[in-house]
Write an enzyme that holds these catalytic residues in place. Sequence first.
Site, PDB file in Angstrom:
ATOM      1  N   PHE A 187       0.841  -1.232  -0.037  1.00 47.05           N
ATOM      2  CA  PHE A 187      -0.093   0.009   0.084  1.00 47.05           C
ATOM      3  C   PHE A 187       0.730   1.319   0.033  1.00 47.05           C
ATOM      4  O   PHE A 187       2.102   1.374   0.629  1.00 47.05           O
ATOM      5  CB  PHE A 187      -0.754  -0.012   1.160  1.00 47.05           C
ATOM      6  N   ASP A 230       2.051  -5.557   8.084  1.00 46.08           N
ATOM      7  CA  ASP A 230       0.926  -4.487   7.848  1.00 46.08           C
ATOM      8  C   ASP A 230      -0.288  -5.733   7.957  1.00 46.08           C
ATOM      9  O   ASP A 230      -0.383  -6.059   6.927  1.00 46.08           O
ATOM     10  CB  ASP A 230       0.899  -3.753   6.891  1.00 46.08           C
ATOM     11  N   TYR A 239     -10.602   0.202  11.165  1.00 43.04           N
ATOM     12  CA  TYR A 239     -11.697   0.484  10.581  1.00 43.04           C
ATOM     13  C   TYR A 239     -12.175  -0.174   9.178  1.00 43.04           C
ATOM     14  O   TYR A 239     -13.193  -0.337   8.760  1.00 43.04           O
ATOM     15  CB  TYR A 239     -11.584   1.990   9.768  1.00 43.04           C
ATOM     16  N   LYS A 240     -11.391  -1.299   9.077  1.00 44.74           N
ATOM     17  CA  LYS A 240     -11.834  -2.326   7.699  1.00 44.74           C
ATOM     18  C   LYS A 240     -12.632  -3.618   8.668  1.00 44.74           C
ATOM     19  O   LYS A 240     -13.638  -3.364   8.716  1.00 44.74           O
ATOM     20  CB  LYS A 240     -10.497  -2.748   6.925  1.00 44.74           C
ATOM     21  N   ARG A 259     -13.130  -4.179  -6.781  1.00 46.48           N
ATOM     22  CA  ARG A 259     -12.473  -4.785  -5.795  1.00 46.48           C
ATOM     23  C   ARG A 259     -13.801  -5.363  -4.603  1.00 46.48           C
ATOM     24  O   ARG A 259     -14.553  -4.353  -4.532  1.00 46.48           O
ATOM     25  CB  ARG A 259     -11.473  -3.954  -4.921  1.00 46.48           C
TER      26      ARG A 259
HETATM   27  C1  LIG Z   1      -2.249  -2.187   3.820  1.00 50.52           C
HETATM   28  C2  LIG Z   1      -2.671  -0.696   4.366  1.00 50.52           C
HETATM   29  N1  LIG Z   1      -1.746  -0.061   5.088  1.00 50.52           N
HETATM   30  C3  LIG Z   1      -2.079   1.190   5.293  1.00 50.52           C
HETATM   31  C4  LIG Z   1      -3.547   1.736   5.078  1.00 50.52           C
HETATM   32  C5  LIG Z   1      -3.987   3.174   5.462  1.00 50.52           C
HETATM   33  O1  LIG Z   1      -3.034   3.538   6.531  1.00 50.52           O
HETATM   34  P1  LIG Z   1      -3.973   4.753   7.395  1.00 50.52           P
HETATM   35  O2  LIG Z   1      -4.999   4.067   8.179  1.00 50.52           O
HETATM   36  O3  LIG Z   1      -2.843   5.690   8.027  1.00 50.52           O
HETATM   37  O4  LIG Z   1      -4.729   5.599   6.258  1.00 50.52           O
HETATM   38  C6  LIG Z   1      -4.336   1.267   4.243  1.00 50.52           C
HETATM   39  C7  LIG Z   1      -5.672   1.508   3.627  1.00 50.52           C
HETATM   40  O5  LIG Z   1      -6.361   1.071   2.868  1.00 50.52           O
HETATM   41  C8  LIG Z   1      -3.981  -0.188   3.817  1.00 50.52           C
HETATM   42  O6  LIG Z   1      -4.618  -0.808   2.876  1.00 50.52           O
END
Ligand SMILES: Cc1ncc(COP(=O)(O)O)c(C=O)c1O
Length: 411
Positions: free
Chosen positions: A124, A196, A221-222, A370
């Site tokens: 990401f 991550d 939040y996911k 997606r």
């Molecule tokens: C793998 C991954 N890392 C990080 C993030 C986003 O980071 P943040 O919560 O700081 O916006 C996302 C957002 O979709 C993501 O998919």
Amino acid sequence: MLNQRAADLDSADPLAHVRGRFILPEDVVYLDGNSLGALPAAVPAAVEDAVHRQWGTDLIRSWNTNGWWDAPVRTGDAIGRLIGAAPGQVVAGDSTSVQLFNTLLAAARLRPGRPLLLTDPDHFPTDQYIADSVGRLLGLEVRRVPAREAAAVLAAEGDRIAVAAYAPVDYRTGELYDMAALTAAAHTAGALAHWDLCHAAGALPVRLDAIGADFAVGCGYKYLSGGPGAPAFAYLARRHQQTFDHPVTGWHGHAEPFAMSGTYTPAPGITRARLGTPPLLSLAALEAALTAYDGVDMEDVRAKSLSLTGFFQDCADELLDGLGFTMATPRDPARRGSQVALRHPEAYPLVAALVARGVIGDMRAPDLLRFGFNALYLTHADVLRAVEELRDIAISGAHRAPALQERPTVT
Ligand SMILES: Cc1ncc(COP(=O)(O)O)c(C=O)c1O
């Protein structure tokens, strides 16, 4: 045929009752829980209580009387249960990006003298940007090596690698990588493994302690459904906590925050990974959201998620054949996360037309449709409806309507 299969799978679903723990609009098929999870039914009352009683009435006393001070570690432990982390190794608060920066830099500091940081060219964007920033700050070369080649690079020049920073699930295609193998390859080379978990936490079993992961972060939040902008989390394996030397030395991580010392003395244990004052209203929402997992076994979540994604792939094979779609997500269940992505040159208007019909997915440039599958609230009937609507749109050309061609900021 597909209808009957959906009905049979749904009637045998051991998680069917969990759907009632979410508030979903009628007639909506929500396939974007890999971006923003649906609203758990426990959240509105918890937020209402945090605002009116805790903030409005109890005021600053709430730090002691309503558990505000302990919320980051308490919520972290609740997340830990879902990601295979024993209590005392996870803290919640701040954003994924902040947690990434803090833990990645601390991880690299634990391997002084090693000049390389490995990360994925398909990671990401925020992960890549932060790896580059950590590289600039510490004078490390950031090398982008695809996840499936990382073990070979670790074997070849591992003694030069400080940290391998990867995600178990590709955020675009949903491809699932072998976390245990990559962690082991990093350790054989004397490097550290940083994960991550944004697309894995709450979606599939993640055995952080069992595989010996070093550090991990993820968002709230996911799949965890903690709400828009929910606090993220950081995992620090217990063996690294005493040497965790992080850059964001906020006062909540101090051994004695209310001694108001002018110099930083880190607290013992996971507490040192606390940063500054946490977003308590958001933490209240996230903590309440996590109760949707009460009594839920992550193995059952995984089994249902694979059933939903596999059924989606079967429906796509049968109903979308000849309509210009290709499957971007592996069919092998061992290589599939909790989402399915299709490629199509008209991805954006197709998704927009689906959303207009109440089937909510999203698109990632240039050509991916997606679809995320949260096993806590989706049914196989939802899956079939989504693919049937997509077929109808593609055949009728409904997505070519002028109103569907304009892209908003968020796709
Ligand atoms: C793998 C991954 N890392 C990080 C993030 C986003 O980071 P943040 O919560 O700081 O916006 C996302 C957002 O979709 C993501 O998919």
